[in-house]
Design an enzyme around this catalytic site. Structure first.
Site, PDB file in Angstrom:
ATOM      1  N   ASN A  12       0.871  -1.180   0.000  1.00  0.00           N
ATOM      2  CA  ASN A  12       0.000   0.000   0.000  1.00  0.00           C
ATOM      3  C   ASN A  12       0.908   1.230   0.000  1.00  0.00           C
ATOM      4  O   ASN A  12       1.518   1.550   1.018  1.00  0.00           O
ATOM      5  CB  ASN A  12      -0.879  -0.049   1.262  1.00  0.00           C
ATOM      6  N   LYS A  14       0.059   4.233  -0.271  1.00  0.00           N
ATOM      7  CA  LYS A  14      -0.613   5.415   0.310  1.00  0.00           C
ATOM      8  C   LYS A  14      -0.396   6.621  -0.614  1.00  0.00           C
ATOM      9  O   LYS A  14      -0.307   6.451  -1.814  1.00  0.00           O
ATOM     10  CB  LYS A  14      -0.120   5.650   1.740  1.00  0.00           C
ATOM     11  N   HIS A  99      -9.532   1.276   4.995  1.00  0.00           N
ATOM     12  CA  HIS A  99      -8.250   1.446   5.690  1.00  0.00           C
ATOM     13  C   HIS A  99      -8.450   2.435   6.837  1.00  0.00           C
ATOM     14  O   HIS A  99      -9.219   3.386   6.718  1.00  0.00           O
ATOM     15  CB  HIS A  99      -7.194   1.958   4.704  1.00  0.00           C
ATOM     16  N   GLU A 101      -6.774   4.831   7.825  1.00  0.00           N
ATOM     17  CA  GLU A 101      -6.529   6.240   7.461  1.00  0.00           C
ATOM     18  C   GLU A 101      -7.734   6.832   6.734  1.00  0.00           C
ATOM     19  O   GLU A 101      -8.009   8.031   6.858  1.00  0.00           O
ATOM     20  CB  GLU A 101      -5.236   6.340   6.627  1.00  0.00           C
ATOM     21  N   GLU A 169      -5.412  -4.792  10.696  1.00  0.00           N
ATOM     22  CA  GLU A 169      -4.374  -3.786  10.895  1.00  0.00           C
ATOM     23  C   GLU A 169      -4.652  -3.011  12.186  1.00  0.00           C
ATOM     24  O   GLU A 169      -5.463  -2.065  12.180  1.00  0.00           O
ATOM     25  CB  GLU A 169      -4.353  -2.799   9.732  1.00  0.00           C
ATOM     26  N   GLY A 175       2.596   2.215  10.697  1.00  0.00           N
ATOM     27  CA  GLY A 175       3.611   3.252  10.532  1.00  0.00           C
ATOM     28  C   GLY A 175       4.369   3.601  11.806  1.00  0.00           C
ATOM     29  O   GLY A 175       5.083   4.601  11.851  1.00  0.00           O
ATOM     30  N   SER A 214       3.379  -2.165  10.278  1.00  0.00           N
ATOM     31  CA  SER A 214       4.825  -2.264  10.540  1.00  0.00           C
ATOM     32  C   SER A 214       5.431  -3.610  10.145  1.00  0.00           C
ATOM     33  O   SER A 214       6.355  -4.093  10.812  1.00  0.00           O
ATOM     34  CB  SER A 214       5.135  -1.925  11.994  1.00  0.00           C
TER      35      SER A 214
HETATM   36  P1  PGA Z   1       2.873   0.273   7.544  1.00  0.00           P
HETATM   37  O1  PGA Z   1       1.399   0.501   6.956  1.00  0.00           O
HETATM   38  O2  PGA Z   1       3.391  -1.034   6.969  1.00  0.00           O
HETATM   39  O3  PGA Z   1       3.668   1.448   7.065  1.00  0.00           O
HETATM   40  O4  PGA Z   1       2.749   0.201   9.008  1.00  0.00           O
HETATM   41  C1  PGA Z   1       0.513  -0.578   6.787  1.00  0.00           C
HETATM   42  C2  PGA Z   1      -0.794  -0.082   6.223  1.00  0.00           C
HETATM   43  O5  PGA Z   1      -1.260   0.996   6.616  1.00  0.00           O
HETATM   44  O6  PGA Z   1      -1.409  -0.750   5.373  1.00  0.00           O
END
Ligand code: PGA
Length: 251
Positions: A12, A14, A99, A101, A169, A175, A214
């Site tokens: 992803n 983003k 997601h 976010e 998640e 992140g 992560s």
């Molecule tokens: P990350 O994000 O691997 O940077 O923690 C995962 C995600 O939001 O899908």
């Protein structure tokens, strides 16, 4: 449950990447070619502006391309939005929906996610539905209940007729470099599996349950080796082909 399911490693990106980032797709394609027989499916979800070019770059390789969100209508007066039909037309096979976010930045409710899942299915896309608790919810012991509610509302009944992909998640792991213990991941994936089987029967048994938050080259092998983890949704570590490739071959 069937023997080992073919895992899916999804990247992803983003809101990261301009045209120069397409080099990473080309590089990943070369790494996969050199490696030969890969045991997982590979998906890259770039920003919408790169989707079509990414799909062209990935042609002739096992890399599939996905969107990061879609509108619930196929077209219409929705300035700035992108429909599932458009993603499909641009070369996407999958779309990430719900997601955290999106849920936080855009106030997306599970009901809205449900409508988007239906739109994705109608357009021929495979939805990857994201769920996960916040840190406060994990600490107050309501993580299972939160995921339960997100899943039951976000998934439409007709989801049971198609391939189900869920990404667990935990919001606090995205992140941050922090991850749940392997036991906590296994426990939550088992919980999600039970919910899916009770609602969708054998389709739930064969659902792909991805872990996200992560995931990086250094922890991929142990996370991907955890019970009921059938792949990963990778953010930061999917931006560079070398890192993403290390995660793909960790399955
Ligand atoms: P990350 O994000 O691997 O940077 O923690 C995962 C995600 O939001 O899908």
């Amino acid at each position: 449950m069937q023997d080992r399911m073919r895992p899916l490693i999804a990247g992803n990106w983003k809101m990261n990447g301009t045209g120069a980032a397409l080099e990473q797709i080309a590089k990943l394609k070369t790494l996969l070619e050199e490696a030969g027989n890969i045991e997982s499916d590979v998906l890259v979800c770039p920003p919408a502006t790169l989707l079509h070019r990414a799909a062209q770059s990935a042609e002739g390789s096992p890399i599939r391309i996905g969107g990061q969100d879609c509108h619930s209508n196929p077209n219409g007066a929705h300035t700035g939005d992108v429909s599932a039909t458009m993603l499909f037309d641009a070369g996407a096979s999958h779309v990430i929906l719900g997601h955290s976010e999106r849920r936080t930045d855009h106030g997306e409710t599970s009901q809205a996610v449900n409508e988007k899942v239906q739109a994705a299915l109608s357009a021929g896309l495979i939805p990857i539905v994201c769920v996960g608790e916040t840190e406060a919810q994990r600490l107050d012991g309501t993580a299972n209940q939160v995921v339960n509610e997100q899943l039951s509302t976000s998934l439409p009944d007709n989801f049971g007729k198609t391939r189900i992909i869920i990404a667990y998640e935990p919001v606090w792991a995205i992140g941050t470099g922090r991850t749940p213990t392997l036991d906590d991941i296994a426990q939550m994936h088992a919980h999600i599996r039970t919910l899916l089987v009770s609602r969708f029967g054998s389709t739930g048994e064969n659902a792909l349950l991805l872990y996200g938050g992560s995931v990086k080259p250094s922890n991929a092998e142990e996370i991907l080796g955890t019970a009921d983890v059938n792949g990963a949704l990778v953010g930061g570590a999917s931006l560079l082909a070398n890192d993403f490739f290390s995660i793909i071959v960790a399955t």
